[in-house]
Design a protein around this motif. Structure first.
Motif, PDB file in Angstrom:
ATOM      1  N   LEU A 198       0.852  -1.181   0.000  1.00  0.00           N
ATOM      2  CA  LEU A 198       0.000   0.000   0.000  1.00  0.00           C
ATOM      3  C   LEU A 198       0.889   1.232   0.000  1.00  0.00           C
ATOM      4  CD1 LEU A 198      -2.766   1.447   0.396  1.00  0.00           C
ATOM      5  CD2 LEU A 198      -2.451   1.120   2.866  1.00  0.00           C
ATOM      6  N   LYS A 199       0.620   2.158  -0.904  1.00  0.00           N
ATOM      7  CA  LYS A 199       1.348   3.417  -0.947  1.00  0.00           C
ATOM      8  C   LYS A 199       0.760   4.334   0.119  1.00  0.00           C
ATOM      9  CE  LYS A 199       1.564   2.998  -5.997  1.00  0.00           C
ATOM     10  NZ  LYS A 199       1.113   3.621  -7.259  1.00  0.00           N
ATOM     11  N   THR A 200       1.460   4.512   1.212  1.00  0.00           N
ATOM     12  CA  THR A 200       0.978   5.361   2.287  1.00  0.00           C
ATOM     13  C   THR A 200       1.806   6.635   2.342  1.00  0.00           C
ATOM     14  OG1 THR A 200       2.408   4.644   4.099  1.00  0.00           O
ATOM     15  CG2 THR A 200       0.550   3.214   3.558  1.00  0.00           C
ATOM     16  N   LEU A 201       1.359   7.557   3.164  1.00  0.00           N
ATOM     17  CA  LEU A 201       2.097   8.801   3.319  1.00  0.00           C
ATOM     18  C   LEU A 201       3.473   8.575   3.922  1.00  0.00           C
ATOM     19  CD1 LEU A 201      -0.841  11.017   4.628  1.00  0.00           C
ATOM     20  CD2 LEU A 201       0.181  11.060   2.353  1.00  0.00           C
ATOM     21  N   ARG A 202       3.671   7.450   4.602  1.00  0.00           N
ATOM     22  CA  ARG A 202       4.969   7.122   5.182  1.00  0.00           C
ATOM     23  C   ARG A 202       5.829   6.287   4.252  1.00  0.00           C
ATOM     24  NH1 ARG A 202       5.378   7.711  10.844  1.00  0.00           N
ATOM     25  NH2 ARG A 202       3.456   8.459  11.799  1.00  0.00           N
ATOM     26  N   VAL A 246      -2.359   2.416  19.008  1.00  0.00           N
ATOM     27  CA  VAL A 246      -1.914   3.244  17.887  1.00  0.00           C
ATOM     28  C   VAL A 246      -2.228   4.693  18.207  1.00  0.00           C
ATOM     29  CG1 VAL A 246      -2.206   1.450  16.140  1.00  0.00           C
ATOM     30  CG2 VAL A 246      -4.122   2.931  16.683  1.00  0.00           C
ATOM     31  N   SER A 247      -1.447   5.573  17.641  1.00  0.00           N
ATOM     32  CA  SER A 247      -1.683   7.002  17.869  1.00  0.00           C
ATOM     33  C   SER A 247      -1.479   7.811  16.601  1.00  0.00           C
ATOM     34  CB  SER A 247      -0.744   7.521  18.964  1.00  0.00           C
ATOM     35  OG  SER A 247       0.610   7.320  18.593  1.00  0.00           O
ATOM     36  N   ASP A 248      -1.488   7.142  15.464  1.00  0.00           N
ATOM     37  CA  ASP A 248      -1.332   7.879  14.214  1.00  0.00           C
ATOM     38  C   ASP A 248      -2.064   7.136  13.117  1.00  0.00           C
ATOM     39  OD1 ASP A 248       0.283   5.771  13.305  1.00  0.00           O
ATOM     40  OD2 ASP A 248       2.094   6.735  14.066  1.00  0.00           O
ATOM     41  N   GLY A 249      -1.978   7.656  11.912  1.00  0.00           N
ATOM     42  CA  GLY A 249      -2.644   7.041  10.770  1.00  0.00           C
ATOM     43  C   GLY A 249      -1.648   6.475   9.791  1.00  0.00           C
ATOM     44  N   ALA A 250      -0.864   5.501  10.241  1.00  0.00           N
ATOM     45  CA  ALA A 250       0.243   5.002   9.432  1.00  0.00           C
ATOM     46  C   ALA A 250      -0.213   4.332   8.152  1.00  0.00           C
ATOM     47  CB  ALA A 250       1.074   4.028  10.256  1.00  0.00           C
ATOM     48  N   ASP A 251      -1.488   3.926   8.085  1.00  0.00           N
ATOM     49  CA  ASP A 251      -1.962   3.212   6.915  1.00  0.00           C
ATOM     50  C   ASP A 251      -2.753   4.101   5.960  1.00  0.00           C
ATOM     51  OD1 ASP A 251      -0.846   0.899   7.919  1.00  0.00           O
ATOM     52  OD2 ASP A 251      -2.664   0.336   9.001  1.00  0.00           O
ATOM     53  N   ILE A 252      -2.607   5.398   6.068  1.00  0.00           N
ATOM     54  CA  ILE A 252      -3.359   6.296   5.197  1.00  0.00           C
ATOM     55  C   ILE A 252      -2.773   6.238   3.790  1.00  0.00           C
ATOM     56  CG2 ILE A 252      -4.003   8.690   4.753  1.00  0.00           C
ATOM     57  CD1 ILE A 252      -3.886   9.174   7.750  1.00  0.00           C
ATOM     58  N   PRO A 253      -3.558   5.784   2.804  1.00  0.00           N
ATOM     59  CA  PRO A 253      -3.033   5.738   1.435  1.00  0.00           C
ATOM     60  C   PRO A 253      -2.685   7.132   0.935  1.00  0.00           C
ATOM     61  CG  PRO A 253      -5.040   4.409   1.651  1.00  0.00           C
ATOM     62  CD  PRO A 253      -4.911   5.211   2.902  1.00  0.00           C
ATOM     63  N   LEU A 298       4.774  21.675   7.744  1.00  0.00           N
ATOM     64  CA  LEU A 298       5.705  21.031   6.829  1.00  0.00           C
ATOM     65  C   LEU A 298       6.922  20.480   7.563  1.00  0.00           C
ATOM     66  CD1 LEU A 298       5.460  23.545   3.849  1.00  0.00           C
ATOM     67  CD2 LEU A 298       4.741  21.145   3.825  1.00  0.00           C
ATOM     68  N   GLU A 299       7.381  21.170   8.590  1.00  0.00           N
ATOM     69  CA  GLU A 299       8.488  20.656   9.397  1.00  0.00           C
ATOM     70  C   GLU A 299       8.071  19.377  10.128  1.00  0.00           C
ATOM     71  OE1 GLU A 299       9.575  23.880  11.907  1.00  0.00           O
ATOM     72  OE2 GLU A 299      10.921  24.819  10.429  1.00  0.00           O
ATOM     73  N   ARG A 300       6.842  19.353  10.659  1.00  0.00           N
ATOM     74  CA  ARG A 300       6.357  18.144  11.333  1.00  0.00           C
ATOM     75  C   ARG A 300       6.237  16.988  10.344  1.00  0.00           C
ATOM     76  NH1 ARG A 300       1.374  19.774  15.352  1.00  0.00           N
ATOM     77  NH2 ARG A 300       2.312  21.622  16.310  1.00  0.00           N
ATOM     78  N   ALA A 301       5.663  17.280   9.182  1.00  0.00           N
ATOM     79  CA  ALA A 301       5.513  16.229   8.187  1.00  0.00           C
ATOM     80  C   ALA A 301       6.869  15.687   7.760  1.00  0.00           C
ATOM     81  CB  ALA A 301       4.735  16.762   6.969  1.00  0.00           C
ATOM     82  N   ALA A 302       7.827  16.571   7.575  1.00  0.00           N
ATOM     83  CA  ALA A 302       9.162  16.128   7.180  1.00  0.00           C
ATOM     84  C   ALA A 302       9.782  15.237   8.243  1.00  0.00           C
ATOM     85  CB  ALA A 302      10.053  17.347   6.923  1.00  0.00           C
ATOM     86  N   HIS A 303       9.591  15.604   9.517  1.00  0.00           N
ATOM     87  CA  HIS A 303      10.168  14.816  10.610  1.00  0.00           C
ATOM     88  C   HIS A 303       9.481  13.456  10.737  1.00  0.00           C
ATOM     89  CE1 HIS A 303      11.841  13.810  14.508  1.00  0.00           C
ATOM     90  NE2 HIS A 303      10.606  13.638  14.969  1.00  0.00           N
ATOM     91  N   GLU A 304       8.153  13.429  10.652  1.00  0.00           N
ATOM     92  CA  GLU A 304       7.403  12.205  10.920  1.00  0.00           C
ATOM     93  C   GLU A 304       7.346  11.272   9.715  1.00  0.00           C
ATOM     94  OE1 GLU A 304       3.594  13.363  12.358  1.00  0.00           O
ATOM     95  OE2 GLU A 304       4.394  14.445  14.095  1.00  0.00           O
ATOM     96  N   LEU A 305       7.365  11.827   8.521  1.00  0.00           N
ATOM     97  CA  LEU A 305       7.204  10.999   7.328  1.00  0.00           C
ATOM     98  C   LEU A 305       8.511  10.749   6.593  1.00  0.00           C
ATOM     99  CD1 LEU A 305       3.875  12.522   5.930  1.00  0.00           C
ATOM    100  CD2 LEU A 305       4.190  10.599   7.475  1.00  0.00           C
TER     101      LEU A 305
END
Length: 829
Positions: free
Chosen positions: A268-272, A501-508, A750-757
């Protein structure tokens, strides 16, 4: 109750009636519900009818019919009266359905394996190999647990003698279980007392068993299994059900573009990044699943999917090739096959069938045409069922000629006068032909569990024999009465640390992209509506600031026609300017009209429906309906804009307070902020570029369109002036409708997204703009001739517009596609 509600029901002794044993005499298991109906007034019944209709509209329950004028907005048709079946009868039915599922699973295993049924003469090879439903690439595959038929649906109808018969098997991707669940949620609330007193069995246990079977059968290699629901997309006729089931079961809803196969493994292509998929509940027809080995022109499938199945790396439910058993021509062969494969008689007979591909059967059909219904032998053939007794003259001769020309393509079935049940129409009970679709799923150990309920299917009108949702049929909730209803939750009995769980790791990535554009379009609607409201109030009042407003609207392309769009007839209005403004609101052929953006908003929302709460969806659904009625005056248009703004505010509130702060939510907010950055810069540009004599007259509407007029008045208590207006809309870090505020929020997110993803922060785009805003000298606006400062501001606004556009492109490259490697992304940063 209405006088004669039960006694006036047109009972027909020639048909089995589900509710009545005789005129005015309900069957024993219906008596409690009949007594409840008799106790209700007409007003109370009408309130329940309205409740059902409103619930369907509020939840957006739809069944898309491709040729229907309502398109993908066609409401689901649900009769408020349930269909009630006694527990004793249901026990026999469910056992027969489970046996049939085991039988069909064994047939699939044989057809794609040793093929003993063909070599022993129990099935004609022409019936198997001569139809498109047999998938040669699936030959030799052994699915996990040897479960070919994970989920099974069967259409049943009752004959005049009260016996149930199988009308059709649904083996490829049986639809309807989600609609059955939705029907239950609505009808049980329309008649809550009757539902409780009649002790109706619950449905949740069936869906929990489905979850557990996926977990048991999926090839995980020790990993936590990930199951997805594969849909063809929002234009599929049952897309509502796909989204509803995905949310209920807790499975990500995906399209083919969300998945990829690498090294015979589905991801699955996820955001991560890529995450392995272990099981796929598919609602995609066989031939579209894999363009590499099946239909080469399919844009809906996943190239290499069959290779992953063949390698035993993924569970597909149902197995590719299972659609071969949806042919009604198989019915006549099933009793002998059941004895051969299961060693027991077939518990529930199919309706008597004759496959015209065999000479004796063909002769019988031609000699008894008046007693039969002619149907296509194989799924996918474009032909409606033809009742032999209704064929006369040339029409009859043509049918016979078609059968003789291609006998293998036709099957004839006995004309069964199916049972009828009452429906509530025109304030009375009317009889309609009725059948049920029953569902079962594999338990993973060779058995099948049957849903303790069914999808009731009702003919569109009285006297019509064909029961088809595509032809406008109704549905019913099916109640199974039991002595002790089983209360089952979809929640696990007990959660462990591994389940937290505390995030949406499976978000396509596709979901993230649609949430991003959901944010952009919702903000675009707000900006356009505010600007039009400011213009229309001044048109009505003959305000001198009119010209600047028209320039701002034109800058946003709200007057511009889309290339190739058909021009809609303009509404009848009083002046040319009014026509332009109303067109910018309601005309979907304009590039950036409010109507155009509302349509785009609805499409994006439909793609991520499973991510939204009911309240969130209701707010969006209401927003999409606000321009449905014709608008022919400025006053009417202003009223519509007020309602649009209220719905936008409601949606914004739900997004901020109702959605989990996971990655999907973050991209929705990113979309809103990028759109607001570009929109605000474009708005402010109009007075900045205007002549000095016109500029001051534009400031008030600029503050209104920028949703900052109240803040300005509270701070300054005077008419708008240039310096404080520009400070509030451009440089104020505390104003959520200022350009500086958008840049600060974008940097943070954007800084958070860069760090987490795991993607680099796009500093080359954001930081220079932030620095320009920080260092900009506002003192130049204190001069009586601020032209130099305005020129600098114009350059800054252009930079903001370009930065917003580049940020949007960069977000797409980094998070929504999976073709750019991390090293290249770092170089792009």
């Amino acid at each position: 109750m209405p006088a004669g509600l039960l006694s006036d029901y047109p009972f027909r002794a020639s048909r089995y009636d589900e509710m009545f044993a005789a005129r005015g005499e309900p069957r024993p298991h219906w008596q409690g519900f009949a007594d409840r109906l008799e106790s209700l007034s007409l007003e109370s019944l009408l309130q329940r009818e309205e409740f059902v209709r409103d619930a369907i509209e509020a939840d957006g329950v739809s069944y898309n019919v491709y040729s229907d004028p309502q398109g993908n907005r066609r409401p689901w048709e649900l009769d408020m009266l349930p269909l009630i079946i006694d527990d004793g009868e249901w026990s026999l039915l469910s056992a027969a359905v489970a046996q049939r599922a085991r039988l069909l699973n064994a047939i699939l295993a044989d057809l794609y394996g040793p093929q003993h049924l063909l070599t022993e003469g129990l099935l004609p090879p022409a019936l198997v190999f001569g139809q498109p439903g047999f998938r040669w690439p699936a030959r030799g595959i052994c699915p996990p647990g040897n479960v070919w038929l994970f989920a099974f649906g069967v259409d049943l109808a009752r004959a005049p003698d009260g016996r149930w018969w199988v009308i059709a098997d649904r083996t490829q991707g049986p639809s309807g279980s989600g609609y059955a669940l939705q029907n239950r949620l609505i009808v049980s609330n329309a008649f809550p007392v009757a539902f409780r007193e009649l002790r109706v069995n619950r449905l949740a246990g069936y869906f929990r068993a489905m979850q557990e079977s996926f977990a048991r059968l999926a090839p995980t290699d020790g990993e936590t299994p990930l199951t997805v629901l594969l849909t063809p997309g929002p234009y599929n006729e049952t897309y509502f059900e796909h989204a509803f089931l995905a949310r209920y079961l807790g499975f990500p809803l995906v399209e083919g573009q969300d998945l990829t196969v690498r090294d015979n493994t589905v991801f699955l292509k996820t955001l991560r990044g890529l995450r392995r998929v272990h099981a796929i509940l598919r609602r995609l027809d066989d031939d579209f699943c894999d363009p590499l080995e099946l239909r080469a022109d399919s844009a809906l499938g996943i190239a290499g999917l069959l290779g992953a199945v063949r390698a035993g790396r993924v569970l597909i439910a149902n197995a590719i090739g299972s659609g071969v058993l949806e042919s009604g021509a198989l019915f006549g062969f099933l009793p002998a096959i059941c004895e051969r494969l299961l060693g027991e008689p077939l518990a529930m007979p199919s309706v008597a069938s004759w496959w015209c591909g065999e000479k004796p059967a063909l002769d019988y059909v031609l000699g008894h045409l008046d007693e039969l219904v002619i149907k296509p032998a194989f799924p996918g053939m474009r032909m409606n069922a033809a009742f032999g007794h209704l064929l006369h003259g040339e029409e009859r001769d043509k049918m016979i000629a078609r059968i003789l020309a291609q006998p293998h393509a036709y099957v004839a079935q006995e004309w069964v006068r199916v049972a009828q049940a009452p429906v509530w129409r025109d304030n009375k009970l009317l009889p309609r032909s009725v059948g049920i679709r029953v569902f079962s799923c594999s338990t993973g150990d060779g058995g099948y569990t049957v849903m303790p309920g069914a999808l009731g299917r009702v003919a569109p009108r009285t006297g019509m024999e064909v029961i088809s949702m595509q032809r406008g049929g109704l549905s019913k909730d099916t109640w199974i009465r039991v002595e002790n209803p089983i209360f089952t939750s979809m929640l696990k009995r007990r959660l462990g640390v591994v389940d937290l769980v505390s995030d949406g790791a499976d978000i396509p990535s596709r979901v993230g992209e649609n949430l991003f554009w959901l944010g952009r379009y919702s903000e675009r609607v707000e900006i356009g509506a505010r600007l039009l409201r400011a213009a229309m109030t001044r048109v009505a009042g003959d305000d001198d600031a009119q010209q600047g407003l028209i320039s701002a609207i034109a800058r946003m392309n709200m007057f511009k026609d889309r290339p190739g769009a058909r021009d809609a007839p303009p509404p009848r209005v009083e002046t040319s300017l009014e026509r332009k403004l109303i067109g910018a609101l309601v005309d979907p052929t304009r590039v950036n009209s409010v109507a155009t953006n509302l349509r785009a908003l609805a499409v994006a929302a439909g793609q991520v429906r499973e991510r939204m709460s009911s309240d969130n969806w209701h707010a969006l659904h209401a927003l999409g309906q606000l321009l449905a009625d014709p608008i022919d005056s400025i006053d009417h248009a202003l009223s519509a804009i007020d309602h649009i703004m209220q719905s936008c505010i409601a949606f914004s509130g739900f997004a901020l307070d109702d959605m989990t702060r996971d990655e999907g939510w973050r991209f929705l907010i990113l979309g809103r902020r990028i759109e607001r950055l570009e929109g605000l810069a474009g708005l402010v540009m109009t007075p900045v570029e205007a002549a000095a004599s016109e500029r001051d007259q534009m400031l008030e509407w600029l503050l209104e369109a920028g949703d900052s007029i109240v803040t300005y008045r509270a701070r300054y208590r005077r008419v708008p002036e240039l310096l404080p207006t520009l400070h509030l809309l451009v440089f104020d870090r505390t104003n959520p409708h200022a350009i500086r505020f958008q840049v600060d929020v974008l940097r943070d997110y954007l800084e958070r997204a860069a760090h987490e993803l795991g993607h680099p922060y796009p500093s080359r785009i954001v930081d220079p703009l932030a620095q320009r805003l920080e260092k900009f000298d506002l003192a130049g606006f204190e001069s009586d001739e601020p032209e130099a400062a305005l020129a600098d501001l114009r350059d800054l606004l252009n930079e903001a517009i370009v930065a917003a556009q580049e940020l949007s492109d960069e977000v797409h490259r980094r998070y929504f596609t999976h073709t750019v490697g991390p090293m290249l992304l770092r170089r792009l940063a």
